[in-house]
Design a protein around this motif. Structure first.
Motif, PDB file in Angstrom:
ATOM      1  N   ASN A 169      47.749  12.151  41.237  1.00  0.00           N
ATOM      2  CA  ASN A 169      47.940  12.991  42.417  1.00  0.00           C
ATOM      3  C   ASN A 169      47.018  14.185  42.353  1.00  0.00           C
ATOM      4  N   ILE A 170      46.392  14.496  43.466  1.00  0.00           N
ATOM      5  CA  ILE A 170      45.577  15.696  43.593  1.00  0.00           C
ATOM      6  C   ILE A 170      46.237  16.535  44.680  1.00  0.00           C
ATOM      7  N   THR A 171      46.674  17.740  44.304  1.00  0.00           N
ATOM      8  CA  THR A 171      47.308  18.617  45.273  1.00  0.00           C
ATOM      9  C   THR A 171      46.466  19.879  45.441  1.00  0.00           C
ATOM     10  N   ALA A 172      46.504  20.418  46.637  1.00  0.00           N
ATOM     11  CA  ALA A 172      45.804  21.666  46.940  1.00  0.00           C
ATOM     12  C   ALA A 172      46.742  22.541  47.755  1.00  0.00           C
ATOM     13  N   GLN A 173      46.751  23.833  47.446  1.00  0.00           N
ATOM     14  CA  GLN A 173      47.592  24.774  48.187  1.00  0.00           C
ATOM     15  C   GLN A 173      46.760  25.974  48.594  1.00  0.00           C
ATOM     16  N   PHE A 174      46.863  26.312  49.852  1.00  0.00           N
ATOM     17  CA  PHE A 174      46.164  27.449  50.428  1.00  0.00           C
ATOM     18  C   PHE A 174      47.221  28.379  50.979  1.00  0.00           C
ATOM     19  N   THR A 175      47.159  29.662  50.627  1.00  0.00           N
ATOM     20  CA  THR A 175      48.122  30.639  51.141  1.00  0.00           C
ATOM     21  C   THR A 175      47.403  31.838  51.722  1.00  0.00           C
ATOM     22  N   ARG A 176      48.056  32.459  52.658  1.00  0.00           N
ATOM     23  CA  ARG A 176      47.570  33.713  53.209  1.00  0.00           C
ATOM     24  C   ARG A 176      48.777  34.611  53.424  1.00  0.00           C
ATOM     25  N   SER A 177      48.700  35.830  52.878  1.00  0.00           N
ATOM     26  CA  SER A 177      49.785  36.799  52.995  1.00  0.00           C
ATOM     27  C   SER A 177      49.497  37.765  54.126  1.00  0.00           C
ATOM     28  N   GLY A 178      50.578  38.211  54.748  1.00  0.00           N
ATOM     29  CA  GLY A 178      50.450  39.152  55.852  1.00  0.00           C
ATOM     30  C   GLY A 178      51.399  40.314  55.690  1.00  0.00           C
ATOM     31  N   ALA A 179      51.553  41.056  56.748  1.00  0.00           N
ATOM     32  CA  ALA A 179      52.412  42.239  56.748  1.00  0.00           C
ATOM     33  C   ALA A 179      53.880  41.838  56.615  1.00  0.00           C
ATOM     34  N   GLY A 180      54.659  42.718  56.018  1.00  0.00           N
ATOM     35  CA  GLY A 180      56.094  42.502  55.907  1.00  0.00           C
ATOM     36  C   GLY A 180      56.479  41.382  54.958  1.00  0.00           C
ATOM     37  N   GLY A 181      55.592  40.999  54.065  1.00  0.00           N
ATOM     38  CA  GLY A 181      55.905  39.944  53.111  1.00  0.00           C
ATOM     39  C   GLY A 181      55.766  38.536  53.664  1.00  0.00           C
ATOM     40  N   ALA A 182      55.197  38.400  54.845  1.00  0.00           N
ATOM     41  CA  ALA A 182      55.011  37.066  55.437  1.00  0.00           C
ATOM     42  C   ALA A 182      53.927  36.304  54.679  1.00  0.00           C
TER      43      ALA A 182
ATOM     44  N   LEU B 192      51.991  32.431  54.814  1.00  0.00           N
ATOM     45  CA  LEU B 192      51.802  31.105  55.384  1.00  0.00           C
ATOM     46  C   LEU B 192      51.107  30.242  54.346  1.00  0.00           C
ATOM     47  N   ARG B 193      51.531  28.985  54.254  1.00  0.00           N
ATOM     48  CA  ARG B 193      50.967  28.073  53.261  1.00  0.00           C
ATOM     49  C   ARG B 193      50.478  26.796  53.925  1.00  0.00           C
ATOM     50  N   GLY B 194      49.508  26.207  53.279  1.00  0.00           N
ATOM     51  CA  GLY B 194      49.058  24.879  53.649  1.00  0.00           C
ATOM     52  C   GLY B 194      49.030  24.042  52.393  1.00  0.00           C
ATOM     53  N   TYR B 195      49.521  22.831  52.476  1.00  0.00           N
ATOM     54  CA  TYR B 195      49.650  21.996  51.291  1.00  0.00           C
ATOM     55  C   TYR B 195      49.045  20.624  51.580  1.00  0.00           C
ATOM     56  N   GLY B 196      48.212  20.150  50.681  1.00  0.00           N
ATOM     57  CA  GLY B 196      47.611  18.827  50.829  1.00  0.00           C
ATOM     58  C   GLY B 196      47.757  18.030  49.557  1.00  0.00           C
TER      59      GLY B 196
ATOM     60  N   ALA C 174      44.300  21.677  57.008  1.00  0.00           N
ATOM     61  CA  ALA C 174      44.884  21.136  58.241  1.00  0.00           C
ATOM     62  C   ALA C 174      46.372  21.485  58.324  1.00  0.00           C
ATOM     63  N   ASP C 175      47.085  21.375  57.199  1.00  0.00           N
ATOM     64  CA  ASP C 175      48.495  21.741  57.156  1.00  0.00           C
ATOM     65  C   ASP C 175      48.674  23.229  57.428  1.00  0.00           C
ATOM     66  N   PHE C 176      47.783  24.046  56.878  1.00  0.00           N
ATOM     67  CA  PHE C 176      47.834  25.490  57.126  1.00  0.00           C
ATOM     68  C   PHE C 176      47.655  25.773  58.614  1.00  0.00           C
ATOM     69  N   GLY C 177      46.709  25.092  59.243  1.00  0.00           N
ATOM     70  CA  GLY C 177      46.491  25.273  60.683  1.00  0.00           C
ATOM     71  C   GLY C 177      47.720  24.878  61.485  1.00  0.00           C
ATOM     72  N   ALA C 178      48.362  23.770  61.113  1.00  0.00           N
ATOM     73  CA  ALA C 178      49.576  23.336  61.814  1.00  0.00           C
ATOM     74  C   ALA C 178      50.710  24.332  61.599  1.00  0.00           C
TER      75      ALA C 178
END
Length: 147
Positions: free
Chosen positions: A54-67, A69-73, A101-105
């Motif tokens: 298995n090859i997994t990739a995770q992309f995250t972006r943090s925002g204000a107020g502790g928000a 968003l993640r993308g997982y492939g 793509a998951d992050f965009g969705a």
């Protein structure tokens, strides 16, 4: 993502199968692991085949107020016949593309959710028909027991 042709998986990974990729100011975490429960890489004693990888990739972006968003492939590379899995230099690239793509969705879904709630449009609290005095039809309040 640029593939490094000198690396079997197209990206330098550490002894635990992890890598960190930084592109366009964003950090993507990658993990390459087999699906067996054993620390010894070998064919399964029952089926005689090697485990998939298995090859997994995770992309995250943090925002204000502790928000956050993640993308997982995740991409699975299957063995061919009874041979072990051969490294695929495009597998990590495909896992990263799936994570983006998951992050965009997820971003679109979060934006749609936020659009449903507009602060300042009146009473922002949900009305519970059981506790709303305007819709409460229970006229006998002396026998209500609260535990």
């Amino acid at each position: 993502m640029d593939i490094d042709p000198t690396q079997p998986w197209g990206l330098a990974i550490d002894y635990a199968g992890r890598a960190t990729l930084t592109e366009d100011g964003h950090t993507i975490h990658v993990n390459v692991s087999d699906t067996s429960l054993s620390s010894i890489i070998g064919p399964d004693s029952i089926t005689g085949t090697y485990s998939a990888v298995n090859i997994t990739a995770q992309f995250t972006r943090s925002g204000a107020g502790g928000a956050v968003l993640r993308g997982y492939g995740r991409i699975t590379v299957m063995p061919v016949g009874t041979a072990p899995v051969v490294p695929d230099q495009t597998a990590i690239q495909r896992a990263v593309a799936a994570a983006l793509a998951d992050f965009g969705a997820n971003t679109a879904a979060y934006a749609a959710l936020c659009a449903q709630w507009q602060p300042g449009d009146g009473d922002d609290t949900a009305t519970d028909p059981e506790t709303d005095p305007e819709t409460d039809t229970d006229t006998d309040t002396d026998t209500d027991i609260v535990v």
